[in-house]
Design an enzyme around this catalytic site. Structure first.
Site, mmCIF file in Angstrom:
data_model
loop_
_atom_site.group_PDB
_atom_site.id
_atom_site.type_symbol
_atom_site.label_atom_id
_atom_site.label_comp_id
_atom_site.label_asym_id
_atom_site.label_seq_id
_atom_site.Cartn_x
_atom_site.Cartn_y
_atom_site.Cartn_z
ATOM 1 N N HIS A 201 0.852 -1.197 0.000
ATOM 2 C CA HIS A 201 0.000 0.000 0.000
ATOM 3 C C HIS A 201 0.880 1.236 0.000
ATOM 4 C CE1 HIS A 201 -3.789 -2.176 0.406
ATOM 5 N NE2 HIS A 201 -3.083 -3.034 1.127
ATOM 6 N N ASP A 280 -4.824 -13.765 -0.076
ATOM 7 C CA ASP A 280 -5.386 -12.483 0.378
ATOM 8 C C ASP A 280 -6.892 -12.651 0.629
ATOM 9 O OD1 ASP A 280 -5.406 -9.841 1.169
ATOM 10 O OD2 ASP A 280 -5.438 -9.010 -0.862
#
Length: 385
Positions: A201, A280
């Site tokens: 991120h 994920d």
């Protein structure tokens, strides 16, 4: 049984297949592997299994939940033992439950629950709990994706010290943005404690990616997702990690987060010794389409695809057995796909004695049929599925 032999089966051993082989298990470890029939004195302990291949059990180092259970919301150790049973059915023999950005107090609570669950865990519970993967909160809000922005923050020495004092032995991986304030100095602290630090991120440039690697980042989280886009004049952090042979590359092979040609490109560049296949997955995995939450954000799942209300992808509903079948369709041989699901994930977090079928390794393995479906799962030699 404390010792037994499985024979007349094809064994995925390192980069090749042992045809018509046998594997001898003793006290939860692999004692021997060879071709042909076991020695006569072992035949009394022989066991046939219905299947074609034996592979190392899958190791998922990045999963937020499954079957309605969310890691970040789980402060009860028995929830993690429930997770272990659900993952096991998909061939996972070890996993890192993964939090999303949340409050400091919640991270500590989850750590304590994981520590207790690890102490309670036995092979009959299913997948082994390896520790905690913290994804966030030390990330770039510009690349938040499905991370709740109200929890995103800059690391401080006091918070990091308290975090390590409270659960440093539980944390195995932390995903953070290397360009934010205090990130590089914080990364070095985590690395000194044996924790894998992964870039995630992030809006980091190519040069900032190189600097991150110099300061102990050895992994990149779900490459190309939640980071600066590749451009031919500014390739961003993704290329910096792809080009460095000492780094590991997380890939979500659901063919949604990445086009299948991009998955193949990453594997061809980095190779199976560096690519870590992950799910994920979120709590909506193995659940019907509907509305769920992740880190306090509303998630809508349609046709198995999880998105925020504004349309951004929000984790996945992928399982590791589906990941195997997906990547296999790209033309890679089974031993190489297996390596990216087991051996390389273990190496990426410095886990020992798991992720491979060889002498003295833990007897964590799965049995697949011709179509690569799970037929049996063994954890430390115990058949759990």
């Amino acid at each position: 049984m404390d010792e037994y032999v499985i024979y007349n089966i094809n064994i995925i051993y390192m980069d090749h297949i042992i045809s018509n082989g046998y594997i001898y298990i003793k006290n939860g470890f692999i004692a021997d592997i060879d071709i042909g029939s076991p020695l006569k004195h072992l035949m009394s302990k022989a066991e046939r299994v219905d299947g074609k291949y034996i592979l190392p059990g899958f190791i998922d180092t990045h999963t937020h939940g499954i079957a309605g259970i969310d890691v970040t919301e789980s402060v009860d150790p028995y929830k993690f033992l429930e997770l272990a049973k659900h993952y096991m059915r998909h061939g996972v023999t070890s996993f890192l439950p993964t939090t999303v950005s949340t409050s400091h107090d919640r991270i500590i609570e989850v750590c304590k629950a994981i520590r207790e669950a690890m102490n309670i865990w036995r092979p009959e519970n299913g997948s082994r709990i390896l520790g905690l993967h913290m994804e966030g909160p030390y990330i770039n809000p510009k690349r938040a994706g499905a991370q709740n922005p109200i929890y995103i923050r800059i690391p401080t020495m006091s918070e990091v010290k308290n975090l390590l004092d409270s659960c440093g032995d539980v944390i195995k991986q932390i995903s953070m943005a290397p360009e934010i304030e205090n990130s590089l100095s914080t990364a070095r602290i985590f690395v000194d404690r044996g924790i894998t630090v992964s870039a995630a991120h992030t809006d980091a440039t190519y040069d900032e990616g190189l600097k991150a690697i110099e300061n102990g980042f050895t992994k990149i989280t779900h490459i190309f997702n939640g980071m600066r886009e590749f451009h031919h004049r500014e390739p961003g952090i993704a290329l910096a990690f792809l080009q460095n042979e000492k780094t590991f590359i997380e890939v979500i092979p659901d063919f949604i987060h990445l086009h299948k040609s991009v998955v193949k490109m990453v594997i061809d560049i980095a190779g199976p010794n560096r690519v870590v296949l992950i799910t994920d997955s979120i709590l909506a995995t193995d659940m019907p389409d509907g509305v769920y939450t992740l880190g306090g954000l509303r998630i809508i799942v349609e046709n198995g695809i999880a998105r925020l209300e504004k349309g951004e992808l929000a984790g996945s509903t992928l399982t590791m057995d589906k990941a195997l079948r997906n990547v296999y369709t790209l033309g890679y041989k089974l031993p190489l796909v297996s390596k990216m699901l087991s051996t390389t994930p273990a190496r990426s977090i410095k886990a020992i004695n798991i992720g491979r079928i060889e002498k003295k390794a833990k007897a964590d393995f799965i049995v697949l049929d011709d179509e690569l479906n799970i037929k049996a799962v063994f954890v430390e030699g115990l058949r759990v599925f």
